[in-house]
Design a protein around this motif. Structure first.
Motif, PDB file in Angstrom:
ATOM      1  N   GLY A  73       0.228  14.943  36.851  1.00  0.00           N
ATOM      2  CA  GLY A  73       1.002  13.697  36.652  1.00  0.00           C
ATOM      3  C   GLY A  73       1.241  12.800  37.824  1.00  0.00           C
ATOM      4  N   ALA A  74       1.956  11.537  37.669  1.00  0.00           N
ATOM      5  CA  ALA A  74       2.061  10.802  38.757  1.00  0.00           C
ATOM      6  C   ALA A  74       3.127  11.257  39.575  1.00  0.00           C
ATOM      7  CB  ALA A  74       2.058   9.444  38.285  1.00  0.00           C
ATOM      8  N   ASP A  75       4.019  12.072  39.013  1.00  0.00           N
ATOM      9  CA  ASP A  75       5.326  12.582  39.626  1.00  0.00           C
ATOM     10  C   ASP A  75       5.166  13.818  40.425  1.00  0.00           C
ATOM     11  OD1 ASP A  75       4.976  14.228  37.428  1.00  0.00           O
ATOM     12  OD2 ASP A  75       6.830  13.558  36.347  1.00  0.00           O
ATOM     13  N   GLY A  76       4.227  14.490  40.804  1.00  0.00           N
ATOM     14  CA  GLY A  76       4.197  15.820  41.371  1.00  0.00           C
ATOM     15  C   GLY A  76       4.236  16.737  40.433  1.00  0.00           C
ATOM     16  N   THR A  77       4.036  16.692  39.039  1.00  0.00           N
ATOM     17  CA  THR A  77       4.093  17.493  38.013  1.00  0.00           C
ATOM     18  C   THR A  77       2.556  17.775  37.437  1.00  0.00           C
ATOM     19  OG1 THR A  77       4.745  16.401  36.270  1.00  0.00           O
ATOM     20  CG2 THR A  77       6.388  17.418  37.630  1.00  0.00           C
ATOM     21  N   ALA A  78       2.446  18.808  36.650  1.00  0.00           N
ATOM     22  CA  ALA A  78       0.900  19.035  36.064  1.00  0.00           C
ATOM     23  C   ALA A  78       1.319  19.690  34.773  1.00  0.00           C
ATOM     24  CB  ALA A  78       0.242  19.949  36.817  1.00  0.00           C
ATOM     25  N   ALA A  79       0.877  19.088  33.718  1.00  0.00           N
ATOM     26  CA  ALA A  79       1.214  19.510  32.339  1.00  0.00           C
ATOM     27  C   ALA A  79       0.148  20.519  32.146  1.00  0.00           C
ATOM     28  CB  ALA A  79       0.997  18.754  31.333  1.00  0.00           C
ATOM     29  N   ILE A  80       0.670  21.919  31.690  1.00  0.00           N
ATOM     30  CA  ILE A  80      -0.462  22.976  31.447  1.00  0.00           C
ATOM     31  C   ILE A  80      -0.396  23.154  30.013  1.00  0.00           C
ATOM     32  CG2 ILE A  80      -0.907  25.390  31.773  1.00  0.00           C
ATOM     33  CD1 ILE A  80       0.466  25.053  34.725  1.00  0.00           C
TER      34      ILE A  80
END
Length: 115
Positions: A73-80
């Motif tokens: 994601g653009a916010d430093g997260t990652a969807a798993i």
């Protein structure tokens, strides 16, 4: 980025394949994925770093039993996300633990379960 293999204990994770040696398309069809371009799309996404995906495999046969994906994601997260063939829930669970470590340790992103 080139696809990265991950050892997840009793399972190993590798890039999806559809070639003369290994063809994941029958396993993908078991998971409801019948798009003939799916493997090529996943390969391209590794190259442009928009999505990372792994076939969770039986080490002795290379049979794909699950798939795990990470979308930054653009916010430093990652969807798993992930899905599993019937009877292989342990493979998905073990693979998710390894992918969470990869996501935070190698990619530097905060994993967020989206399944």
């Amino acid at each position: 980025m080139e696809p990265i293999e991950i050892n997840a204990g009793s399972w190993y994770l590798r890039a999806l394949r559809a070639d003369e040696r290994i063809d994941d398309r029958p396993a993908l069809a078991d998971g409801g994925i019948t798009d003939p371009g799916y493997v090529a799309t996943r390969t391209a996404q590794w190259a442009d770093e928009t999505h990372y995906s792994w076939a969770v495999c039986v080490p002795t046969t290379a049979e794909m039993v699950a798939e795990i994906g990470v979308t930054p994601g653009a916010d430093g997260t990652a969807a798993i996300t992930g899905w599993v063939r019937e009877g292989y829930r342990e493979a998905l669970d073990d693979g998710l633990v390894a992918v969470h470590r990869f996501t935070s340790g190698f990619l530097g992103l905060e994993p967020v379960d989206a399944s």
